[in-house]
Scaffold this motif. Sequence first.
Motif, PDB file in Angstrom:
ATOM      1  N   ARG A   1      10.036  -4.773  -1.724  1.00  0.00           N
ATOM      2  CA  ARG A   1      11.161  -4.075  -2.347  1.00  0.00           C
ATOM      3  C   ARG A   1      10.773  -3.699  -3.772  1.00  0.00           C
ATOM      4  O   ARG A   1      10.401  -4.564  -4.558  1.00  0.00           O
ATOM      5  CB  ARG A   1      12.400  -4.957  -2.383  1.00  0.00           C
ATOM      6  CG  ARG A   1      12.960  -5.244  -1.027  1.00  0.00           C
ATOM      7  CD  ARG A   1      14.132  -6.228  -1.115  1.00  0.00           C
ATOM      8  NE  ARG A   1      14.594  -6.577   0.209  1.00  0.00           N
ATOM      9  CZ  ARG A   1      15.543  -5.925   0.863  1.00  0.00           C
ATOM     10  NH1 ARG A   1      16.163  -4.920   0.300  1.00  0.00           N
ATOM     11  NH2 ARG A   1      15.894  -6.296   2.077  1.00  0.00           N
TER      12      ARG A   1
ATOM     13  N   SER B   1       0.889  -8.832   4.856  1.00  0.00           N
ATOM     14  CA  SER B   1       1.423  -7.672   5.562  1.00  0.00           C
ATOM     15  C   SER B   1       2.920  -7.878   5.720  1.00  0.00           C
ATOM     16  O   SER B   1       3.394  -8.427   6.720  1.00  0.00           O
ATOM     17  CB  SER B   1       0.737  -7.515   6.920  1.00  0.00           C
ATOM     18  OG  SER B   1       1.211  -6.353   7.569  1.00  0.00           O
ATOM     19  N   GLU B   2       3.672  -7.461   4.678  1.00  0.00           N
ATOM     20  CA  GLU B   2       5.115  -7.682   4.663  1.00  0.00           C
ATOM     21  C   GLU B   2       5.800  -6.546   3.924  1.00  0.00           C
ATOM     22  O   GLU B   2       5.160  -5.796   3.186  1.00  0.00           O
ATOM     23  CB  GLU B   2       5.441  -9.009   3.983  1.00  0.00           C
ATOM     24  CG  GLU B   2       5.033  -9.047   2.528  1.00  0.00           C
ATOM     25  CD  GLU B   2       5.252 -10.410   1.875  1.00  0.00           C
ATOM     26  OE1 GLU B   2       5.728 -11.334   2.552  1.00  0.00           O
ATOM     27  OE2 GLU B   2       4.948 -10.532   0.685  1.00  0.00           O
ATOM     28  N   SER B   3       7.109  -6.449   4.106  1.00  0.00           N
ATOM     29  CA  SER B   3       7.888  -5.448   3.378  1.00  0.00           C
ATOM     30  C   SER B   3       7.962  -5.822   1.905  1.00  0.00           C
ATOM     31  O   SER B   3       8.015  -7.001   1.555  1.00  0.00           O
ATOM     32  CB  SER B   3       9.312  -5.358   3.943  1.00  0.00           C
ATOM     33  OG  SER B   3       9.276  -4.873   5.258  1.00  0.00           O
TER      34      SER B   3
ATOM     35  N   ILE C   1       9.798   4.212   4.992  1.00  0.00           N
ATOM     36  CA  ILE C   1      10.409   3.674   3.773  1.00  0.00           C
ATOM     37  C   ILE C   1      11.930   3.736   3.906  1.00  0.00           C
ATOM     38  O   ILE C   1      12.481   4.751   4.322  1.00  0.00           O
ATOM     39  CB  ILE C   1       9.967   4.493   2.541  1.00  0.00           C
ATOM     40  CG1 ILE C   1       8.461   4.413   2.358  1.00  0.00           C
ATOM     41  CG2 ILE C   1      10.702   4.023   1.288  1.00  0.00           C
ATOM     42  CD1 ILE C   1       7.931   5.359   1.291  1.00  0.00           C
ATOM     43  N   GLU C   2      12.591   2.639   3.545  1.00  0.00           N
ATOM     44  CA  GLU C   2      14.050   2.623   3.463  1.00  0.00           C
ATOM     45  C   GLU C   2      14.434   2.795   2.002  1.00  0.00           C
ATOM     46  O   GLU C   2      13.762   2.279   1.108  1.00  0.00           O
ATOM     47  CB  GLU C   2      14.599   1.295   3.977  1.00  0.00           C
ATOM     48  CG  GLU C   2      14.353   1.051   5.454  1.00  0.00           C
ATOM     49  CD  GLU C   2      14.875  -0.299   5.890  1.00  0.00           C
ATOM     50  OE1 GLU C   2      16.012  -0.656   5.494  1.00  0.00           O
ATOM     51  OE2 GLU C   2      14.137  -0.993   6.606  1.00  0.00           O
TER      52      GLU C   2
ATOM     53  N   ILE D   1      12.276   0.210  -0.026  1.00  0.00           N
ATOM     54  CA  ILE D   1      11.698  -0.873   0.771  1.00  0.00           C
ATOM     55  C   ILE D   1      10.484  -0.305   1.490  1.00  0.00           C
ATOM     56  O   ILE D   1      10.607   0.524   2.388  1.00  0.00           O
ATOM     57  CB  ILE D   1      12.720  -1.454   1.771  1.00  0.00           C
ATOM     58  CG1 ILE D   1      13.963  -1.947   1.024  1.00  0.00           C
ATOM     59  CG2 ILE D   1      12.079  -2.582   2.582  1.00  0.00           C
ATOM     60  CD1 ILE D   1      15.101  -2.382   1.934  1.00  0.00           C
ATOM     61  N   ILE D   2       9.334  -0.758   1.038  1.00  0.00           N
ATOM     62  CA  ILE D   2       8.070  -0.315   1.614  1.00  0.00           C
ATOM     63  C   ILE D   2       7.752  -1.268   2.767  1.00  0.00           C
ATOM     64  O   ILE D   2       7.671  -2.481   2.569  1.00  0.00           O
ATOM     65  CB  ILE D   2       6.937  -0.351   0.550  1.00  0.00           C
ATOM     66  CG1 ILE D   2       7.350   0.348  -0.752  1.00  0.00           C
ATOM     67  CG2 ILE D   2       5.642   0.213   1.133  1.00  0.00           C
ATOM     68  CD1 ILE D   2       7.719   1.799  -0.626  1.00  0.00           C
ATOM     69  N   PRO D   3       7.563  -0.746   3.982  1.00  0.00           N
ATOM     70  CA  PRO D   3       7.320  -1.619   5.130  1.00  0.00           C
ATOM     71  C   PRO D   3       5.905  -2.214   5.096  1.00  0.00           C
ATOM     72  O   PRO D   3       5.072  -1.814   4.276  1.00  0.00           O
ATOM     73  CB  PRO D   3       7.496  -0.670   6.322  1.00  0.00           C
ATOM     74  CG  PRO D   3       7.117   0.668   5.796  1.00  0.00           C
ATOM     75  CD  PRO D   3       7.579   0.671   4.353  1.00  0.00           C
ATOM     76  N   PRO D   4       5.622  -3.161   5.991  1.00  0.00           N
ATOM     77  CA  PRO D   4       4.292  -3.775   6.020  1.00  0.00           C
ATOM     78  C   PRO D   4       3.152  -2.761   6.096  1.00  0.00           C
ATOM     79  O   PRO D   4       2.085  -2.985   5.514  1.00  0.00           O
ATOM     80  CB  PRO D   4       4.335  -4.659   7.276  1.00  0.00           C
ATOM     81  CG  PRO D   4       5.781  -5.006   7.429  1.00  0.00           C
ATOM     82  CD  PRO D   4       6.532  -3.770   6.972  1.00  0.00           C
TER      83      PRO D   4
END
Length: 184
Positions: free
Chosen positions: A29, A25-27, A68-69, A80-83
């Motif tokens: 890229r 469960s992590e971001s 999402i960033e 960047i997809i978050p957890p």
Amino acid sequence: MDYDKLKQNIIDVITEEQIKLGYRSESIRLYYPLSSLNRLLSENMDVRQMNQTLQQFAEEAGNLFGKIETGNKGERFCLIIPPEGADYVHGHMDRAGFIHEFIRTIEKHGCTIEELLQIFYQYSDRVHVEKTTHGEFDYLVYFEDGEPDAFRYCITDEGAHLIYHRFSPEDYEDFHFGEADKKD
């Protein structure tokens, strides 16, 4: 705008990563060239327009992937997809399909091309297998009808093991890998 292909691509890439590396469960890229994003969105946008579109996409896809960033350096974009996105994919991925069997087979030491092709033929009798001569990789393999997936698998035999890269059909064509083979 239709974001379905981009959403599915994100799910496919994260699924592949989680099969290979395990779930955390992590971001995550993900990097895309502008040309790939334009194809996934069936558009022809410049960098400025794509930045705006990705902001809209991030808002719409937030219910699946979380916040999402997005950013870019020139024509190279990063999502960047978050957890929450990694969690979503993990909770919804098919744990018995083609990509699982493919990765579990290719990661075995001593895997042969014949063993790998057996996995493709378990899922379809319409498999394109091409021995290449251009030196970038040894085999091009894909499902001719795009089922169960449309990716182009570029497989290299490194002696004791096989390695692969997979590309969308359009991205594969952009690399012009086959042009040297056509000249021979």
